[in-house]
Design a protein around this motif. Structure first.
Motif, PDB file in Angstrom:
ATOM      1  N   LEU A  71      -5.201 -71.429  38.400  1.00 51.06           N
ATOM      2  CA  LEU A  71      -4.104 -70.491  38.659  1.00 51.06           C
ATOM      3  C   LEU A  71      -4.498 -69.037  38.442  1.00 51.06           C
ATOM      4  O   LEU A  71      -4.215 -68.172  39.240  1.00 51.06           O
ATOM      5  N   LEU A 445      -1.461 -59.543  37.638  1.00 49.36           N
ATOM      6  CA  LEU A 445      -1.726 -60.235  38.874  1.00 49.36           C
ATOM      7  C   LEU A 445      -2.249 -59.290  39.945  1.00 49.36           C
ATOM      8  O   LEU A 445      -1.763 -58.168  40.069  1.00 49.36           O
TER       9      LEU A 445
ATOM     10  N   THR B  26      12.782 -66.199  37.650  1.00 43.90           N
ATOM     11  CA  THR B  26      11.779 -65.180  37.339  1.00 43.90           C
ATOM     12  C   THR B  26      10.444 -65.815  36.998  1.00 43.90           C
ATOM     13  O   THR B  26       9.393 -65.409  37.495  1.00 43.90           O
ATOM     14  N   ALA B  27      10.516 -66.832  36.136  1.00 45.50           N
ATOM     15  CA  ALA B  27       9.266 -67.467  35.718  1.00 45.50           C
ATOM     16  C   ALA B  27       8.590 -68.137  36.901  1.00 45.50           C
ATOM     17  O   ALA B  27       7.379 -68.042  37.078  1.00 45.50           O
ATOM     18  N   ALA B  30       6.860 -65.715  38.962  1.00 39.90           N
ATOM     19  CA  ALA B  30       5.576 -65.277  38.426  1.00 39.90           C
ATOM     20  C   ALA B  30       4.482 -66.272  38.776  1.00 39.90           C
ATOM     21  O   ALA B  30       3.383 -65.912  39.181  1.00 39.90           O
ATOM     22  N   LEU B  31       4.821 -67.551  38.633  1.00 36.32           N
ATOM     23  CA  LEU B  31       3.830 -68.579  38.946  1.00 36.32           C
ATOM     24  C   LEU B  31       3.439 -68.538  40.413  1.00 36.32           C
ATOM     25  O   LEU B  31       2.265 -68.624  40.763  1.00 36.32           O
ATOM     26  N   ALA B  33       3.618 -66.081  42.470  1.00 30.80           N
ATOM     27  CA  ALA B  33       2.812 -64.898  42.752  1.00 30.80           C
ATOM     28  C   ALA B  33       1.383 -65.119  42.309  1.00 30.80           C
ATOM     29  O   ALA B  33       0.437 -64.699  42.971  1.00 30.80           O
ATOM     30  N   ALA B  34       1.250 -65.817  41.160  1.00 28.81           N
ATOM     31  CA  ALA B  34      -0.095 -66.075  40.657  1.00 28.81           C
ATOM     32  C   ALA B  34      -0.883 -66.910  41.641  1.00 28.81           C
ATOM     33  O   ALA B  34      -2.043 -66.628  41.944  1.00 28.81           O
ATOM     34  N   MET B  35      -0.229 -67.939  42.146  1.00 30.78           N
ATOM     35  CA  MET B  35      -0.953 -68.819  43.068  1.00 30.78           C
ATOM     36  C   MET B  35      -1.358 -68.067  44.322  1.00 30.78           C
ATOM     37  O   MET B  35      -2.481 -68.190  44.802  1.00 30.78           O
TER      38      MET B  35
END
Lengths: 601, 368, 406
Positions: A71, A445, B26-27, B30-31, B33-35
């Motif tokens: 990730l 990010l 929201t969380a 975030a995940l 966006a990370a991927m």
């Protein structure tokens, strides 16, 4: 209420259909009042947004690595369970088991010691109860590595006790082992128990004990009968004691390490500290820590299920303090003395003395060289100032958020409050380094940088990190006081013409002012001496004081580092003194009388 | 009561469920966006930091060296380049670098110990094939890697033997002597999982004795002879000073620094003494402008002016190093450099890979 | 095994100087139901708490039966006094069901758990809550909670039951029912009961004896009829229910039977009348007349047997008749004036006063025997209460209509 505005008297209060002045101080108050009113309206969603961004997102990002290392570029697999599986074997499993039982015992010590202290200080007239009550906050504010280090310096083979000739092997083995670890963590849990029980005692009327005694219970029997009424407070204290103990790194890194008794947090730090670090392994351990929080919460739910604890009524009789006999006073003072000796006296002695002793010398040479170096070296002033500012800003924001969260937690248990409760407790159970690293993952990010948002390594993110890591404890500390606020206080103020702001100021603030100040101070000192988040998130070029101190402690400038730590601690305490003194001088007398049970001894 | 402070405004049904949902969204965002970021990181890596501004980009330096504040300040003043210094212990610095590796924010890393750099290089995070144009001495040339991904700035030795001359009349002449009964319980060293310079010491010994298992045998025997382990230099030296141990194995800079406050302490070297260079490396993903500044910084550090700052900035600690460039003498307090035959260099790539395993073995068998 | 209670010269001074009890002395025979009556601040709660042992006395002594439980350096803690108590706020432990609340009081009897539960159940059935034994207090209504508290107090069969205004938190209709229950259950148990209240009708309904407290002093002790018919001071008279008060001129006519002739000092006065003297000692020229509601009758304004005239200010229907508030010309209002037929607001009426319900006290408003301050402001070293006897007080209320004002 008649209001004088620039246009002359108006009879109805603003915001209720009466005349609203457009300029002047009254107008500002109206606007502020509207803002406050709007805040109360959006308070809950705002809080959830804060929780989501500042707490949930970083934790989720970090924990996600346990199963999804790819990730954030921390591995090659998009999905794997190997890290989680690896947690159940080897030294990690051992350290996890250690942490579980140590934290459980520490939480129990916290309530077993904290309950009598709260009772004695709140229900009897033991002399010096103000001082003792205040000192309890001191125990709470002190970061755990200071007492830990202090004890270590005291009993280690070349420590202070040996140098003055009263050292003994059994002393060393006792403190530098599981017993010492449990004792230190237990002592750290006592303030939470004390605060929770004190707040609950405020609402516990005298008549329950009177009824017991007139129907045949002895004094002790009456306390035993009545104690379960404080059930929710007691369980809350146990839960937070458990969570704080299991996430504690100060003791794990110093005393536990030196005792070769590993705890889960230390293993977690090792995973991150090894190079290259294994964030997925650390994340897997994080999962275990979060899951462990379910234990006290489940036990709590079981214990409280089906019972009603509604005891607060407007007619609750004022409690009268019991007059202690001379023997009773002596006993109480003795017990309090022992507690404070162990939790403050000894560590302070150890920490200060090791900063006073010359670094290398086989004799007991007291030297102020270390302190001299601290004060002459120009390096410390900037960081100290910065830490002060960070502390003030963080504490102010956190107290507001904590108050909102406490309000939610204090209300009836709906699904969302239960969720908030679990989230906040789980956040406490995660060590700060997880937060800090999670912040890097969540907010550094590439996608954000691409759109120009670069907040990693800025002061903003550092402060947000401070706020997020302080919020959960802050909220729990305020729950006791907030739950005592009767909505009727606010309603009465509004029915008699106050605007929203005035109503809050007149109806609510006086009751919670003291606990708010204390919660503010708690956060302030925590930030001032905080380490992991400071280390990982500070803006280059602007180090906070704790980073500076740590750099020295970690290498050969140990004595200087300790001296710096002592100085920083003193400055933090001086700030505490200033704030409390200011409160005493400036707050109306009535404010200090009510809600005093929370903070006063 | 349900509405808290008795707000009489009717609440929208379902509001309570909205708020936690907000947090979850929201969380999740975030995940997600990370991927997305990770998938697109290759394409974005070179363009992520804004180079639209043609102005001077600040040089972000991550450093654990005791003299870094002085050196960076002087450099910034001299070249009018703003320097942002992240002055931390090595551990947090490396954590930061690894955690932010999908979007690095550093320009130059400066810590003791090339093994970390070797690991970074293997991940492609360091700028390769560049070295500052200086005249290296023997110590310098030994410490430069083949792909020139990092640059030495100075060298310390591990282990330096520091002993209390009032108690130790006959200092040891070999490592094997420390296993004898005369030294039982009198020797102390650091924990490699806590003290960065200690792993190279162990690695060097292992290399000298012929391999990992041979080195393990030696340390096991040393442990059986009462070896005392402390976390880092500070506590180890304190134990020496108080008499708990009579001889300690520490980094040379720490050892010499200790002699300043206690004249009874003496420093010597045994064969082998492993080289532990202080090393600088440049982020391969930094913008070109910043890389150029970093190169200039390295050049400055190795110049006579920079070397003077280095030797001045931490006189009781890191400044006590052996220079790697010709024409610069070490500080007078340092004992003379041992002969080349005594010195030993470990290959950071090989030994870097073994660090975790060796440290774990050490923690499990020696520290406990 | 009801106990005799002896309270002797009890003082209670709180830290801070507040004197809550001043030399209170009384004796309660076994099995008596004593009600302590007084306004808030009169010290009745303090006295009860001193009896219970929850408060310490500052001076004097208390004996329960043969044991001195307080005073003379002795303070027996509550759990050793073998009494029980019903609290104003019920004080049921919220984390225990009703049965356990009641059973707790049996612990001191050393009965087994099973026996205790059975006895508790039986007691709960007696108070009518047999089916609710498993409920938590928060699941019970106010009246039900009070009955649980009552059961708890009675189940232990103690010799002394203390009641701290147990009915004041209940609704009006429930109050009457609960009063009857308390009265009957306590008497059935045969215990001595000391009950405090500020409601005089409740006190009179319940009590064998009533003690009136004013500002920490016991100002009168006697059977309810005595308190009502012969109050020792204007305070006691006011507190036990008046239609109103009037300033009067005393015209003498003392015939040695405890009555005098008075005339109201108001333009509403029509003719003088006889009233009982509510105190002993000389009578001056002026007095305060205390008028019981039962002593006032409405009659026609133009008749010739009324003593006062007034105007009806308010009328209230009471089911069995009407109660009127009549305003006199001096502004004094007489309330609770009963008549079977309704008189409308604003009408003029005549008021006829019965001697038995009219008491005159000295003009400066101060009572004589039994009050704290004498007219001269001194304090008697030993302020005895008035224990009036029925015979003496009622002697003068022979139905002798005085016709001297014809």
């Amino acid at each position: 209420m008649t209001i004088l505005s620039p246009r002359g008297p108006t009879v109805s209060p603003p915001g209720r259909g009466g005349e609203i002045p457009v300029s002047g101080p009254r107008a500002e108050r109206v606007v502020l009042g509207r803002v406050v009113g709007a805040t109360r309206l959006v308070g809950q969603p705002l809080l959830w947004l804060l929780v989501g961004f500042a707490i949930l997102a970083p934790c989720v990002c970090f924990l996600a690595l346990a199963v999804c290392p790819r990730l954030f570029g921390q591995g090659s697999q998009w999905f794997t369970l190997s890290y989680l599986k690896g947690m159940f074997s080897g030294s990690v499993a051992v350290s996890m088991v250690n942490s579980l039982w140590v934290s459980s015992v520490a939480a129990l010590i916290g309530i077993v010691v904290g309950f009598p202290i709260a009772w004695v200080l709140r229900r009897t007239n033991v002399p010096g109860r103000r001082v003792f009550g205040g000192a309890m906050w001191f125990v709470l504010l002190l970061p755990s590595w200071i007492p830990s280090l202090g004890w270590e310096r005291l009993v280690q083979p070349d420590g202070v006790l040996y140098r003055i000739g009263i050292g003994a092997a059994w002393e060393t083995h006792l403190v530098m082992g599981p017993f010492g670890v449990v004792m230190l963590l237990g002592l750290r849990s006592v303030p939470f128990a004390y605060l929770a029980v004190t707040a609950a005692l405020n609402g516990l009327g005298q008549e329950f004990e009177d009824a017991a005694r007139t129907h045949g219970a002895t004094r002790l029997g009456a306390i035993r009968l009545v104690a379960p009424i404080l059930g929710p407070a007691i369980w809350s204290a146990i839960a937070i004691g458990f969570a704080e103990s299991i996430s504690d790194f100060g003791v794990a890194a110093t005393l536990a390490y030196s005792s070769h008794f590993t705890l889960a947090t230390y293993q977690l730090y090792q995973s991150i500290g090894n190079f290259p670090p294994s964030f997925p392994a650390a994340a897997a351990m994080g999962w275990l820590l979060v899951a462990s929080v379910a234990i006290p919460l489940t036990v709590q739910a079981r214990a409280l299920r089906g019972r009603s604890y509604a005891v607060l009524s407007g007619r609750t009789r004022q409690v009268q303090r019991k007059d202690l006999t001379r023997r009773g006073s002596a006993l109480a003072l003795g017990g309090l003395g022992v507690f404070y000796l162990f939790s403050i006296g000894v560590p302070a002695f150890g920490a200060v003395s090791s900063s006073l002793l010359a670094d290398f010398g086989s004799s007991l040479k007291i030297s102020f060289a270390n302190y001299r170096q601290v004060f002459t070296s120009s390096g410390l002033a900037g960081p100290l100032e910065r830490s002060l500012v960070y502390g003030i800003v963080t504490a102010s924001i956190t107290v507001v958020g904590g108050f909102l969260a406490a309000r939610m937690l204090a209300k009836r248990r709906s699904a969302s409050t239960k969720l908030l409760d679990f989230l906040l407790l789980a956040a406490v159970a995660l060590p700060s380094v997880v937060f800090a690293a999670g912040y890097i993952f969540a907010f550094n990010l590439p996608a954000l940088s691409r759109i120009g948002i670069n907040i990693y390594q800025t002061t903003t993110l550092l402060v947000v990190g401070y706020v997020a890591s302080s919020l959960p404890t802050n909220a729990r500390v305020l729950v006791g006081a907030v739950s005592q606020v009767q909505s009727s206080l606010h309603d009465a103020a509004r029915a008699h013409g106050s605007g929203a702001l005035g109503a809050w100021f007149r109806g609510v603030l006086p009751v919670v002012s003291r606990p708010l100040v204390m919660a503010w101070l708690l956060t302030f000192t925590g930030v001032f001496l905080e380490l992991p988040i400071s280390q990982l998130l500070y803006a280059p070029g602007s180090p906070p004081a704790s980073v500076d101190i740590q750099t020295n402690l970690g290498n050969y400038h140990f004595g200087v580092g300790m001296a710096q730590a002592v100085v920083a601690a003193f400055i933090a305490l001086a700030a505490v003194g200033v704030v409390l003194g200011g409160y005493r001088l400036l707050a109306p007398t009535g404010w200090r009388r009510i809600g005093g049970g929370m903070a006063r001894g | 009561m349900e509405n808290g402070y008795g707000s009489t405004r009717p609440r929208r049904a379902g509001r309570r469920r909205v708020a936690p949902a907000l947090a979850a969204v929201t969380a999740a965002g975030a995940l997600a966006a990370a991927m997305a970021s990770t998938a697109g990181v290759a394409a974005a890596s070179s363009a992520h930091r804004s180079t639209a501004r043609a102005k001077v980009v600040p040089l972000v330096v991550y450093s654990a060296q005791g003299y870094d504040k002085l050196v960076t300040t002087t450099f910034a003043k001299k070249y009018h380049i703003p320097v942002q210094l992240d002055d931390n212990s090595t551990g947090p610095l490396l954590t930061q670098i690894e955690a932010s590796k999908n979007n690095p924010k550093w320009g130059l890393l400066w810590v003791d110990g090339p093994t970390a750099f070797a690991a970074l290089d293997q991940q492609g995070m360091l700028l390769r094939n560049w070295e500052p144009s200086v005249k290296w001495n023997a110590l310098g040339t030994q410490s430069i890697p083949k792909d020139k991904s990092f640059t030495p700035s100075g060298v310390t030795l591990v282990a330096a033997i520091i002993y209390d001359s009032t108690k130790v009349k006959h200092p040891p002449t070999s490592w094997q002597q420390l296993l004898s009964p005369a030294w039982k319980g009198k020797v102390g060293m650091n924990d490699p999982s806590q003290s960065g310079p200690t792993y190279p010491l162990i690695a060097g010994m292992m290399q000298y004795f012929g391999g990992v298992s041979q080195g393990e045998a030696y340390f096991s025997k040393l442990k059986a002879n009462g070896l005392v382990i402390n976390p880092t230099n500070g506590p180890t030296l304190a134990a020496l000073g108080s008499g708990q141990i009579q001889l300690a194995l520490v980094q040379s800079s720490a050892a010499v620094g200790a002699t300043f406050s206690d004249k009874n302490l003496k420093v010597m070297y045994l064969k082998p003494a492993t080289l532990l260079p202080g090393v600088m490396g440049i982020d391969s993903k930094a913008p070109k402008a910043e890389q150029a500044e970093a190169k200039l910084f390295e050049q400055y550090v190795l110049s006579p002016a920079g070397q003077k700052e280095m030797q001045f900035g931490d006189p009781t600690g890191d400044s006590l190093y052996y220079p790697v460039v010709q024409g610069v003498a070490p500080r007078k307090a340092l004992p003379p450099l041992p002969a080349a035959s005594v010195l030993l260099t470990i290959d950071p790539y090989t030994w870097g890979a073994r660090e975790n395993a060796v440290n774990s073995w050490f923690t499990a068998n020696i520290v406990q | 095994m009801a106990e005799r209670i002896a309270i002797d010269g009890v003082d209670k001074v709180y830290p801070g100087g507040n004197r809550a009890l001043k030399q209170v002395s009384l004796a309660v025979e076994p099995g008596t139901f004593l009600v302590l009556l007084g306004p808030s601040g009169s010290g009745k709660t303090t006295l009860l708490r001193c009896l219970a042992g929850i408060e310490r006395v500052t001076g004097g002594s208390i004996a329960i039966g043969a044991r001195v439980v307080a005073g003379d350096g002795v303070h027996l803690p509550p759990e050793r006094r073998d009494l029980s108590m019903v609290f104003q706020d019920y004080a049921l432990w919220p984390h225990m069901v009703a049965r356990d609340n009641v059973a707790f009081a049996l612990k001191r009897r050393g009965v087994s758990r099973a026996e205790g539960r059975a006895t508790a159940d039986a007691m709960l059935t007696r108070v009518g809550l047999g089916k609710l034994a498993e409920r938590y207090p928060s699941e019970l209504s106010g009246g039900e909670q009070q009955r649980v508290a009552l059961a708890r107090a009675l189940v232990g069969d103690t010799g002394l039951v203390l009641c701290d205004e147990p009915l004041s938190n209940l609704d009006a209709d429930l109050r009457e029912r609960m009063r009857i229950e308390i009265s009957s259950l306590v008497r059935q148990a045969g215990a001595t009961a000391i009950y405090i209240t500020h409601d005089q009708s409740e006190a009179f309904a319940l009590a064998d004896k009533v003690g009136v407290l004013e500002k920490g002093r016991l100002v009168q002790l006697g059977v309810p009829e005595e308190i009502y018919a012969a109050p020792a001071s204007p305070f006691v008279a006011r507190f036990t229910g008046l239609a109103g008060e009037l300033a009067v001129r005393i015209r003498g006519g003392d015939r040695g039977d405890g009555t005098v002739e008075v005339e109201a000092s108001t333009r509403s006065s029509v003719r003088p009348f006889r009233a009982r003297v509510g105190h002993s000692g000389p009578t001056g020229a002026r007095g305060e007349l205390m008028i019981r509601p039962t002593a006032v009758r409405l009659c026609a304004a133009d008749g010739d047997d009324h003593h006062l005239v007034g105007r009806v200010a308010d009328v209230a229907f009471r089911g069995r008749g009407y109660e009127h508030a009549v305003e006199l010309s001096c502004g004094t209002q007489l309330s609770n004036v009963f008549a079977e037929r309704r008189v409308e607001r604003g009408e003029s009426v005549g008021l006829r006063l019965e001697m038995s319900g009219c008491l005159v006290f000295p003009g400066d408003g101060a009572a004589t025997i039994g009050s704290v301050e004498t007219a001269a402001g001194g304090r008697p070293a030993d302020a005895p209460h008035v224990e009036s006897t029925l015979a003496g007080a009622l002697q003068a209320s022979a139905v002798e209509e005085v016709g001297s004002w014809k």
